[in-house]
Scaffold this active site. Structure first.
Site, PDB file in Angstrom:
ATOM      1  N   HIS A 249      52.285  34.211  37.326  1.00  0.00           N
ATOM      2  CA  HIS A 249      51.318  35.297  37.124  1.00  0.00           C
ATOM      3  C   HIS A 249      51.962  36.632  36.773  1.00  0.00           C
ATOM      4  O   HIS A 249      51.273  37.650  36.766  1.00  0.00           O
ATOM      5  CB  HIS A 249      50.469  35.487  38.387  1.00  0.00           C
ATOM      6  CG  HIS A 249      49.460  34.414  38.630  1.00  0.00           C
ATOM      7  ND1 HIS A 249      48.234  34.380  38.005  1.00  0.00           N
ATOM      8  CD2 HIS A 249      49.498  33.309  39.425  1.00  0.00           C
ATOM      9  CE1 HIS A 249      47.549  33.315  38.417  1.00  0.00           C
ATOM     10  NE2 HIS A 249      48.303  32.652  39.282  1.00  0.00           N
TER      11      HIS A 249
ATOM     12  N   LYS B 231      40.512  47.912  39.823  1.00  0.00           N
ATOM     13  CA  LYS B 231      41.573  46.926  39.990  1.00  0.00           C
ATOM     14  C   LYS B 231      42.601  47.477  40.949  1.00  0.00           C
ATOM     15  O   LYS B 231      42.542  48.655  41.326  1.00  0.00           O
ATOM     16  CB  LYS B 231      42.222  46.573  38.650  1.00  0.00           C
ATOM     17  CG  LYS B 231      42.756  47.790  37.875  1.00  0.00           C
ATOM     18  CD  LYS B 231      43.282  47.393  36.496  1.00  0.00           C
ATOM     19  CE  LYS B 231      42.147  47.104  35.557  1.00  0.00           C
ATOM     20  NZ  LYS B 231      42.248  45.797  34.908  1.00  0.00           N
TER      21      LYS B 231
ATOM     22  N   LYS C 115      49.363  49.150  35.676  1.00  0.00           N
ATOM     23  CA  LYS C 115      47.958  49.086  35.268  1.00  0.00           C
ATOM     24  C   LYS C 115      47.468  50.425  34.727  1.00  0.00           C
ATOM     25  O   LYS C 115      46.391  50.520  34.168  1.00  0.00           O
ATOM     26  CB  LYS C 115      47.093  48.606  36.429  1.00  0.00           C
ATOM     27  CG  LYS C 115      47.399  47.150  36.829  1.00  0.00           C
ATOM     28  CD  LYS C 115      46.537  46.696  37.985  1.00  0.00           C
ATOM     29  CE  LYS C 115      46.868  45.276  38.418  1.00  0.00           C
ATOM     30  NZ  LYS C 115      46.458  44.247  37.441  1.00  0.00           N
TER      31      LYS C 115
ATOM     32  N   THR D 149      41.445  39.236  34.867  1.00  0.00           N
ATOM     33  CA  THR D 149      40.132  38.589  34.885  1.00  0.00           C
ATOM     34  C   THR D 149      39.021  39.635  34.957  1.00  0.00           C
ATOM     35  O   THR D 149      37.887  39.364  34.589  1.00  0.00           O
ATOM     36  CB  THR D 149      39.996  37.607  36.063  1.00  0.00           C
ATOM     37  OG1 THR D 149      40.345  38.278  37.281  1.00  0.00           O
ATOM     38  CG2 THR D 149      40.889  36.397  35.865  1.00  0.00           C
TER      39      THR D 149
ATOM     40  N   LYS E  63      35.192  39.699  33.293  1.00  0.00           N
ATOM     41  CA  LYS E  63      33.962  39.961  34.039  1.00  0.00           C
ATOM     42  C   LYS E  63      33.184  41.117  33.417  1.00  0.00           C
ATOM     43  O   LYS E  63      31.959  41.062  33.279  1.00  0.00           O
ATOM     44  CB  LYS E  63      34.297  40.269  35.494  1.00  0.00           C
ATOM     45  CG  LYS E  63      34.914  39.119  36.251  1.00  0.00           C
ATOM     46  CD  LYS E  63      35.593  39.591  37.536  1.00  0.00           C
ATOM     47  CE  LYS E  63      36.455  38.490  38.119  1.00  0.00           C
ATOM     48  NZ  LYS E  63      37.372  38.967  39.160  1.00  0.00           N
TER      49      LYS E  63
END
Length: 822
Positions: free
Chosen positions: A367, A557, A563, A665, A669
């Site tokens: 991952h 998140k 990020k 993910t 969504k």
């Protein structure tokens, strides 16, 4: 119970199957309230009614759960064991109602008792069994396995307090325990008879080639089972979680001597193993506890699955044909030496046979591409806590490197691929162990899987190219559309039917209907309904009024530098400064929504949270801004909050530095719920772009090769700053304490990290492109019908991102298992 118990006619006995009609459901709820919860209806609280309804709905699942178990034994099916440190399952009540198709009837049954189902549903806590995308993916996969009739088990830890409950105090993240089990958990079944011994410490004795692990400290692992229902199917799987129990509850001698703390010291020490998800690993004690946790759950799980296998088999020849063990990231990789230990020491198999079996059953999902996130353990610590496993890993490594040497490998290659990093502090490389022991290694997006083979596992990919493959992540449409967004689900049901819940590719049927004004209007109405729902929640819980006519710009998140929540913050400050420079300008109103937890020891991430909250305080209270810009950081991000936030989003921020996000993910969504993506060409954004088309997404920033080239060329952040005056003003405001006037130096480290310490994630390099993409989003949003048409094309293109598709590929290509007949 043995196999014959599960299949013989004598195992049947008369019982009343729970009925599904309204009156039967009402009777079931009343019975549960009185005889399970133990409350008179006149004295029952809302929590009591929730528990009673949960028990009644759970009864609807138990019979099919047992039928599924019997079918697994009768058909001697291959079982998939999905090992994960996290299962972020969220609330269970609504998901069970959805799977059973009973929402409307249970709602009416409760209403007939004067109980509001929506209100009591809000009392159910999110199961504190995970943190972010890793755990939510695992939960989606369990849902998909059950829905596709795959005989699957999830294995993990039953955390007493989860990671932590995030509170915001004076803008700062403060961690407090998450008491999610205070009111009990009606969805789990304690299994006190299912207990395994897990050992730590001690030493290894070796005589005549046989090893014995002795003088170890013992902890008991006790099972708790949760039903995982499939949607619109009889198949029902199990999530088995382990709770640590002491071998001795109390030292009665110490207690009788008055030494009460010492009397329970051993018990508390043992049970700390399953108290908290991801203990703070900034201290040696925290790191050791994490290693204890990882071994604790894989040891119990491997012992359990071998016990189940041996109920119907007398030897291990068929183990790879009947068992798949899937490792969700590196946390469960200790299952490899644990299976070897059990086969070698407990069952006396020869090494070569045991190793062949291991390679036949294990598969591994990676991952991350970041070396610092690939788990390693100091040899000294590892050997002190798990001495037998360290010896097994050394033996695996010796055989592996010996084979390479026999093939003529150079010493440099041996050093690079060794399972033990000999540079500096000797460390065991867990990801490398997973690769060597697994017959399949997959990434989670097309880009990630390609980069994985080119970077972190390049030498292994050259050795064994057939082992590597891609399985792009997916999400369950049941939770993330049918349950989270009933307004949009109703529109889809009207225009394309209800089959998308089982076959998400049916969303493609929206595209030919794009010319229908009524459909566009229905999509707009659904979005406004969801925005109002979120605004009402924020008003009630945070006291902030959000103007629903604004664009809702959402980044939710885990808080992490890669990020790049900070890139978003830089642009928000720029918008604020533009408004102050020209208060009369025609500015598109925006609501900026942030949510996410920072790891408790991650100081920069926590500083970013504080900056967001200080910025929100400044902007939201500036009368010159009004409703043109609002900022909200919603604390304690969770599945249930995501179900409220994601359907309300207009713009989805997926802005990680290219080459750092494996898949994501949240991007799926948000797009599924009608948000347009602003993002880099990273992770699954690449595949979302391929699906929706470049006209329906806002792509910006350096590509992965350009990121590498920029760094290789000697990237200078100050040059990027000099080329963008707007950005310079933003950073000066941060540095000079505009948003922290009582502590002007508060954010000096953020300024230094971006300007003087290298800007590792290239925020300043990507800022001009990001700002241009934001301007393009503003322009597009000014045409509501055109924007709604873009959202339609996003929704229509989300078919490939179903967890059902992902799991079907796993089952067919990796696990080699077929659906169960129930």
């Amino acid at each position: 119970m043995n196999f014959s118990d599960l299949t013989s006619p004598q195992a049947t006995f008369p019982f009343d199957s729970p009925k599904r009609d309204l009156e039967s459901l009402k009777r079931a709820i009343a019975n549960k309230l009185m005889f399970s919860v133990g409350k008179d209806p006149q004295a029952a609280s809302a929590q009591d009614w929730l528990n009673a309804a949960a028990y009644a709905v759970r009864d609807q699942l138990i019979e099919r759960w047992m039928k599924t178990t019997r079918a697994q034994y009768a058909q001697d099916s291959k079982r998939v064991y999905y090992l994960s440190m996290e299962f972020l399952v969220g609330r269970t009540f609504g998901n069970a109602l959805l799977a059973l198709g009973l929402r409307a009837r249970v709602q009416q049954a409760l209403l007939d008792f004067g109980v509001d189902m929506a209100a009591i549903s809000e009392l159910e806590p999110d199961a504190a069994l995970g943190n972010g995308g890793l755990g939510r993916l695992a939960a989606c996969f369990l849902d998909a396995m059950a829905t596709l009739n795959i005989a699957g088990y999830g294995y993990g830890i039953r955390y007493d307090y989860g990671m932590f409950r995030q509170t915001i105090v004076d803008g700062r993240q403060v961690e407090v325990p998450d008491y999610w089990l205070t009111q009990g958990n009606p969805w789990e079944f304690a299994r006190p008879e299912v207990v395994y011994r897990v050992q730590f410490g001690g030493h290894v004795l070796e005589e005549q080639g046989k090893c014995q692990w002795v003088s170890a400290h013992e902890v008991q692992a006790m099972a708790y089972d949760t039903i995982i229902p499939g949607y619109d199917t009889q198949a029902t799987n199990t999530l088995r979680l382990w709770s640590a129990k002491a071998t001795h509850e109390i030292d009665l001698g110490a207690f009788n001597r008055g030494n009460y703390l010492a009397a329970v010291e051993s018990k508390n020490h043992s049970e700390n193993v399953s108290r908290v998800l991801y203990p703070d690993d900034s201290t040696p004690a925290g790191r050791e506890l994490r290693l204890h946790q990882e071994y604790f759950f894989v040891s119990a799980s491997v012992q359990d699955l071998l016990r189940r296998y041996l109920q119907t088999h007398t030897d291990f020849k068929e183990l790879p044909a009947k068992v798949s063990i899937h490792l969700n990231d590196t946390h469960p990789v200790l299952a490899i030496p644990e299976l070897m230990r059990l086969l070698l020491d407990e069952h006396a198999l020869p090494w070569d046979q045991a190793w062949t079996l291991c390679q036949g059953v294990f598969s591994y999902t990676n991952h991350t591409l970041m070396h610092e996130a690939l788990e390693t353990w100091p040899v000294e610590m590892f050997g002190r806590i798990l001495p037998r496993h360290l010896k097994i890993i050394f033996d695996i490594n010796a055989r592996f490197l010996g084979d390479l040497t026999a093939q003529g490998a150079e010493p440099e290659l041996l050093q690079r691929v060794s399972l033990v990093d000999e540079q500096g502090e000797r460390r065991v490389r867990m990801a490398y162990l997973a690769v060597v022991a697994s017959h399949s290694i997959n990434g989670v997006s097309a880009l990630h899987s390609a980069l994985m083979q080119q970077s972190i596992f390049s030498e292994f990919a050259q050795l064994w190219p057939a082992r590597f493959n891609n399985k792009t992540n997916g999400i369950t449409p049941r939770r993330w559309l049918a349950q989270a967004n009933p307004a949009l689900a109703g529109v889809l049901d009207k225009y394309i039917g209800t089959g998308w819940r089982r076959d998400l590719t049916q969303l493609g049927g929206l595209a030919p209907l794009a010319h229908k004004p009524a459909l566009i209007k229905a999509l707009q109405d659904a979005k406004r309904t969801n925005k109002q729902r979120l605004a009402d929640w924020v008003q009630t819980n945070m006291g902030l009024q959000l103007p629903v006519n604004s664009m809702f710009d959402v980044q939710v998140k885990r808080i992490h530098e890669y990020k790049r929540q900070l890139l978003n913050v830089l642009h928000v400050i720029a918008r604020y400064q533009r408004i102050l420079r020209d208060p009369q300008a025609d500015v598109l109103p925006r609501v900026i929504v942030f949510a996410g937890k920072a790891a408790s020891a991650y100081h920069m991430a926590k500083l970013i949270i504080q900056l967001i909250n200080d910025l929100a305080t400044t902007v939201n209270n500036d009368a010159r801004v009004g409703d043109k810009l609002k900022i909200v950081f919603i604390p304690n991000y969770s599945v249930s909050l995501a179900e409220r936030i994601i359907p309300a989003a207009d713009l989805s921020e997926q802005i990680s530095t290219a080459g750092t996000e494996a898949s994501g993910t949240g991007n799926m969504k948000l797009a599924l719920n009608g948000a347009l993506t602003i993002g880099t060409l990273d992770g699954a954004n690449v595949e979302i772009l391929d699906g929706v088309g470049e006209d329906n997404i806002f792509i910006f920033g350096l590509t992965t090769p350009e990121v590498a080239a920029t760094r290789a060329a000697g990237y200078q952040p100050r040059q990027a700053l000099d080329a963008c005056p707007e950005l310079e003003q933003v950073l000066l405001a941060i540095r000079d304490g505009v948003f922290s006037p009582t502590e002007p130096q508060r954010y000096q480290n953020i300024y230094d990290a971006l300007v003087d310490w290298g800007d590792h994630y290239l925020l300043l390099a990507d800022y001009p492109s990001y700002a241009a993409a934001q301007d393009a989003a503003d322009a597009a949003y000014r045409n509501p019908d055109a924007w709604a048409l873009k959202t339609l094309h996003n929704i229509a293109a989300m078919g490939p991102f179903s967890a059902d598709r992902t799991i079907e590929q796993y089952a067919r290509e990796i696990w080699k298992t077929k659906p169960l007949t129930v």
